[in-house]
Design a protein around this motif. Structure first.
Motif, mmCIF file in Angstrom:
data_model
loop_
_atom_site.group_PDB
_atom_site.id
_atom_site.type_symbol
_atom_site.label_atom_id
_atom_site.label_comp_id
_atom_site.label_asym_id
_atom_site.label_seq_id
_atom_site.Cartn_x
_atom_site.Cartn_y
_atom_site.Cartn_z
ATOM 1 N N PRO A 33 0.958 -1.269 -0.098
ATOM 2 C CA PRO A 33 -0.006 -0.005 -0.030
ATOM 3 C C PRO A 33 0.733 1.307 0.162
ATOM 4 N N ALA A 34 1.971 1.351 0.581
ATOM 5 C CA ALA A 34 2.838 2.531 0.559
ATOM 6 C C ALA A 34 3.390 2.631 -0.628
ATOM 7 N N ARG A 35 3.741 1.631 -1.244
ATOM 8 C CA ARG A 35 4.160 1.762 -2.628
ATOM 9 C C ARG A 35 3.280 2.406 -3.484
ATOM 10 N N LEU A 36 2.070 1.944 -3.402
ATOM 11 C CA LEU A 36 1.059 2.570 -4.269
ATOM 12 C C LEU A 36 0.892 3.788 -4.130
ATOM 13 N N VAL A 37 0.790 4.319 -2.705
ATOM 14 C CA VAL A 37 0.600 5.820 -2.480
ATOM 15 C C VAL A 37 1.784 6.501 -2.910
ATOM 16 N N ALA A 38 2.953 5.729 -2.954
ATOM 17 C CA ALA A 38 4.274 6.681 -3.198
ATOM 18 C C ALA A 38 4.242 6.954 -4.592
ATOM 19 N N GLU A 39 4.043 5.930 -5.293
ATOM 20 C CA GLU A 39 4.259 5.881 -6.936
ATOM 21 C C GLU A 39 3.118 6.897 -7.518
ATOM 22 N N SER A 40 2.043 6.724 -6.819
ATOM 23 C CA SER A 40 0.636 7.589 -7.165
ATOM 24 C C SER A 40 1.190 9.172 -7.292
ATOM 25 N N THR A 41 1.751 9.487 -5.859
ATOM 26 C CA THR A 41 1.883 11.028 -5.698
ATOM 27 C C THR A 41 2.941 11.383 -6.701
ATOM 28 N N THR A 42 3.919 10.446 -6.915
ATOM 29 C CA THR A 42 5.067 10.869 -7.900
ATOM 30 C C THR A 42 4.431 11.178 -9.375
ATOM 31 N N PHE B 130 -2.765 2.000 -15.188
ATOM 32 C CA PHE B 130 -4.313 2.412 -14.682
ATOM 33 C C PHE B 130 -4.510 2.518 -13.310
ATOM 34 N N LEU B 131 -3.333 2.098 -12.541
ATOM 35 C CA LEU B 131 -3.943 2.142 -11.105
ATOM 36 C C LEU B 131 -2.911 3.522 -10.685
ATOM 37 N N THR B 132 -1.684 3.289 -10.457
ATOM 38 C CA THR B 132 -0.835 4.618 -10.208
ATOM 39 C C THR B 132 -1.353 5.858 -10.929
ATOM 40 N N GLY B 133 -1.315 5.733 -12.178
ATOM 41 C CA GLY B 133 -1.736 7.017 -12.910
ATOM 42 C C GLY B 133 -3.026 7.531 -12.770
ATOM 43 N N THR B 134 -3.863 6.460 -12.781
ATOM 44 C CA THR B 134 -5.226 7.082 -12.492
ATOM 45 C C THR B 134 -5.558 7.604 -10.910
ATOM 46 N N LEU B 135 -4.700 7.009 -10.054
ATOM 47 C CA LEU B 135 -4.902 7.690 -8.620
ATOM 48 C C LEU B 135 -4.082 8.734 -8.639
ATOM 49 N N GLY B 136 -3.126 9.011 -9.257
ATOM 50 C CA GLY B 136 -2.281 10.136 -9.378
ATOM 51 C C GLY B 136 -3.103 11.286 -9.908
ATOM 52 N N THR B 137 -3.761 10.921 -11.042
ATOM 53 C CA THR B 137 -4.654 12.084 -11.638
ATOM 54 C C THR B 137 -5.847 12.745 -10.645
ATOM 55 N N TRP B 138 -6.189 11.775 -10.010
ATOM 56 C CA TRP B 138 -7.265 11.973 -9.004
ATOM 57 C C TRP B 138 -6.601 13.148 -7.949
ATOM 58 N N MET B 139 -5.391 12.516 -7.478
ATOM 59 C CA MET B 139 -4.771 13.517 -6.554
ATOM 60 C C MET B 139 -4.270 14.725 -6.855
ATOM 61 N N HIS B 140 -3.906 14.753 -8.266
ATOM 62 C CA HIS B 140 -3.583 15.988 -8.910
ATOM 63 C C HIS B 140 -4.644 17.144 -8.958
ATOM 64 N N ASP B 141 -5.838 16.521 -9.082
ATOM 65 C CA ASP B 141 -7.086 17.364 -9.168
ATOM 66 C C ASP B 141 -7.573 17.648 -7.970
ATOM 67 N N HIS B 142 -7.241 17.067 -7.006
ATOM 68 C CA HIS B 142 -7.963 17.269 -5.559
ATOM 69 C C HIS B 142 -6.858 17.853 -4.434
ATOM 70 N N ILE B 143 -5.738 17.630 -4.569
ATOM 71 C CA ILE B 143 -4.706 18.085 -3.525
ATOM 72 C C ILE B 143 -3.692 18.936 -4.310
ATOM 73 N N SER B 144 -3.519 20.058 -3.551
ATOM 74 C CA SER B 144 -2.554 21.181 -3.982
ATOM 75 C C SER B 144 -1.003 20.814 -4.383
ATOM 76 N N VAL B 145 -0.388 21.295 -5.031
ATOM 77 C CA VAL B 145 0.838 21.007 -5.317
ATOM 78 C C VAL B 145 1.629 20.813 -4.151
ATOM 79 N N MET B 146 1.778 21.842 -3.243
ATOM 80 C CA MET B 146 2.616 22.023 -2.102
ATOM 81 C C MET B 146 2.504 20.904 -1.450
#
Lengths: 111, 593
Positions: B178-187, B196-212
């Motif tokens: 799970p830590a690996r999933l979160v780490a790769e997704s934030t990157t 489809f997993l890290t990319g999708t989660l990443g896009t979602w995070m990009h849309d909802h969380i500030s860059v900082m």
């Protein structure tokens, strides 16, 4: 006057003085294997004993003496046991006789 | 390209500790092997055994095929973690090579490649495959979590109670992916890319969380991932997870024919530490299922032995029925290890012991066929007279080794750990058999049979269990019993079935004289009668409790007579049922005309 040998002797007294015997080992054995107190001394164990049919080894005698604090020679005697387990199958009181045999050997190994 | 970031430190330290400790342990164990074993390894290395071992490593260490046979979902859980993680590493290396060509990349560069590869062009193929693999492993982790709450869904009634060290390692392992999933997704959220997993989660995070916040989260997530890895690696060689690496050399050594024996040896270490404490051995244990004794099973025995805290009560409390051995996915030689632990605890080399054997010979008769009743058969005289009738009917001249009393075969004492004294009995009996020049030795006791076959040196004497002997007489038409309509059921004695691999002979014999009805648990899964001579710890009441559960199953078949092929089982089962219990020899002798 020389004593005439008639072929008879007087038996040594066979009373066991529980006050004089050291019962520490006996107590330890009974604490670990309390079921031994259920023994009614029927001798079934000895009747079927594999080692008993080949030697004078008498399991009932050995464990009874040990319980009374008579440890002399008990370890050597117990070592005649082959641990085959027939005694356990015939014991009417369901005593774990093999466990008793091992326990006596373990406790009296240094006697 | 720089392959270092501060968060890599826990991982680097952990990996270094793990590799150093594992290499150290293996070198010591190998170094301490007896010379004969080292020679076996040297001879085995360049042979086909190495290839076969490699195959088994893939099948077992990675795919866990034996666990699939126990329960498919449980097998999938183990496979997804082992094979999935292996593929993540292997494909990860391929990805690095695909990006950078063949050049040296430090270990952390491979492991944290997603973090370092942000500036490189995307390779959607690898993004997809790596995400698939991560999902594969995560599904295993999810199942492992689920197993905590409902182990029955994965085919396990009971699971192992773990020690603190194992719990730490286990928690670290569960956090890694799970830590690996979160780490790769934030990157991915910061730099794009991902499947489809890290990319999708990443896009979602990009849309909802500030860059900082994402940048802080990224550092934190990679730190957590690296720390979980590091913690797991440090804990690994000291916990149950040592099996990950130890099963591999164990499989090779086993293929080179190394074996555990009646004395402890260095090879045992490989077996002991190859135990993953999966707990599959707990469910088959009747001490657990019937008596509720839950600290003596093989998993706990091996754990205690490994950490040097083995108590006599644990080592001695085992029926040695072998039900757990059948199920062990690592094929650890559980009974032999327990035996040599008992030897280490109980063996007393006493030269004067059993001096009364000298010159002893109570055997009767003469013939090429010898019959060894064994102590227990002497307690079941019906078996003995039945055997006598069978021998007469077959016209075999028989030498009776111990009808009037004799020396025990030595197995009960061996099972109690007094190995050297048991050897004296074995020597005596061997000399007795040789003296009388027999060529066949028949015994009606599976306990004796097993020790004759495994521990005696009886070259030139064929050792047969009476079921095999009777079967042979039937096949050669030297014995022609009438087939009747009686319905029999058969109880497999542990020492005969799992112990000596004899399942068919007694069944064929029964079917020659009547109808055979199989109980629910049979053959390899047959239960123990409870009176096993290997156990000196349980009480009479407990033995009876076990016997009753066994006879209940046998009665459920609706058979009129319970048949077994072991005098000890006969005695034990007889106490638990009102139906007649007969030895195989008895029902054959009855059917003779």
């Amino acid at each position: 006057m020389a004593t005439i040998d008639f072929g008879y002797t007087i038996s040594k007294p066979r009373a066991i003085d529980l006050d004089r015997n050291n019962l520490r080992k006996s107590d330890e054995i009974l604490r670990e294997m309390p079921e031994l107190q259920a023994c009614i001394g029927c001798g079934s164990c000895t009747a079927v004993c594999t080692a008993g049919s080949l030697t004078t080894f008498n399991f009932r005698k050995v464990h009874t003496l040990v319980r009374r604090g008579e440890y002399q020679g008990a370890y050597e005697e117990m070592n005649k046991c082959m641990l085959c387990g027939k005694c356990r199958l015939v014991c009417p009181r369901g005593i774990n006789t093999r466990g008793v045999a091992l326990l006596i050997k373990r406790k009296l190994g240094d006697f | 390209m720089n392959f270092y970031a501060p968060f890599c430190l826990p991982f680097i330290v952990g990996a270094a500790v793990m590799f150093a400790v594992v290499a150290g342990k293996w070198s010591v164990w190998l170094w301490r092997l007896p010379r004969a074993d080292k020679l076996r390894i040297a001879r085995g290395l360049p042979s086909a055994a190495t290839l076969r071992a490699t195959g088994e490593v893939i099948g077992e260490s990675l795919l866990h095929r034996r666990i699939f046979r126990i329960d498919p979902l449980l097998g999938y859980m183990h496979m997804s973690l082992a094979f999935g993680w292996f593929l993540l590493i292997a494909v990860g290396w391929a990805e690095t090579i695909a990006h950078l060509g063949l050049r040296f990349v430090p270990l952390q560069g491979h492991v944290f490649f997603k973090y370092f590869a942000t500036g490189l062009p995307h390779k959607p193929f690898f993004d997809l495959v790596m995400d698939l693999l991560l999902l594969f492993v995560l599904s295993g982790v999810a199942l492992a979590w689920g197993k905590r709450f409902c182990s029955k869904a994965l085919g396990m009634r009971r699971t192992t109670r773990h020690v603190v060290g194992d719990r730490i390692a286990l928690s670290a392992l569960w956090f890694i992916f799970p830590a690996r999933l979160v780490a790769e997704s934030t990157t991915c959220a910061l730099y794009g890319g991902g499947g489809f997993l890290t990319g999708t989660l990443g896009t979602w995070m990009h849309d909802h969380i500030s860059v900082m916040a994402l940048m802080n989260l990224e550092t934190a997530a990679w730190w957590i991932y690296s720390s979980a890895l590091g913690l797991f690696f440090v804990a690994m060689p000291f916990s149950r997870y040592m099996h990950i690496f130890t099963e591999v050399p164990l499989i090779f050594l086993r293929h080179y024919r190394l074996q555990s024996g009646e004395k402890e040896s260095s090879y045992d270490r490989f077996q002991v530490e190859a135990c993953s404490r999966c707990g599959i051995c707990i469910d088959p244990c009747q001490l657990q299922s019937v008596l509720g004794v839950d600290d003596v099973q093989s998993v706990y025995f091996l754990r205690d032995r490994r950490y040097g805290m083995l108590r006599r009560e644990v080592a001695d409390n085992c029926l040695m029925c072998g039900r757990c051995v059948e199920k062990c996915p690592v094929n650890i030689d559980l009974n032999t290890l327990r035996l040599n632990s008992r030897d280490a605890m109980h063996n007393v080399p006493d030269e004067r012991r059993y001096d009364y054997f000298r010159g002893l010979d109570r055997s009767q008769g003469a013939g090429k066929v010898g019959y060894f009743a064994g102590c227990m058969t002497l307690l079941t005289p019906r078996t003995l007279t039945a055997m006598e009738r069978i021998f007469t009917a077959a016209g075999d001249e028989v030498w009776w080794a111990d009808r009037e009393g004799g020396v025990c075969c030595g197995r009960p004492l061996k099972l109690a750990g007094e190995t050297d004294s048991a050897r004296r009995m074995m020597r005596y009996n061997t000399e007795l058999f040789r003296k009388h020049g027999i060529t066949t030795l028949v015994t009606s006791c599976p306990i004796c049979l097993k020790v004759f076959r495994e521990d005696y040196d009886l070259d030139g004497i064929e050792v047969l269990h009476h079921s095999e002997y009777i079967l042979r007489l039937l096949e050669t038409r030297r014995l022609t019993p009438d087939r009747r309509t009686t319905r029999y059921t058969y109880h497999d004695p542990c020492e005969l079935g799992r112990g000596s691999g004899i399942y068919e002979a007694p069944r064929t014999v029964i079917e020659a004289v009547g109808e055979l009805l199989e109980p629910a648990a049979t053959r390899e899964n047959a239960p123990c009668c409870g009176s096993s001579v290997a156990n000196t710890a349980i009480s009479d009441t407990q033995q009876l409790q076990i016997a009753r559960t066994v006879t209940a199953e046998l009665e459920d078949t609706g058979a009129e007579v319970v048949v077994t092929a072991c005098p000890l089982c006969k005695k034990a089962l007889g106490r638990g049922t009102t139906r007649p219990v007969a030895d195989l020899a008895e029902i054959v002798a009855e059917s003779l005309n």
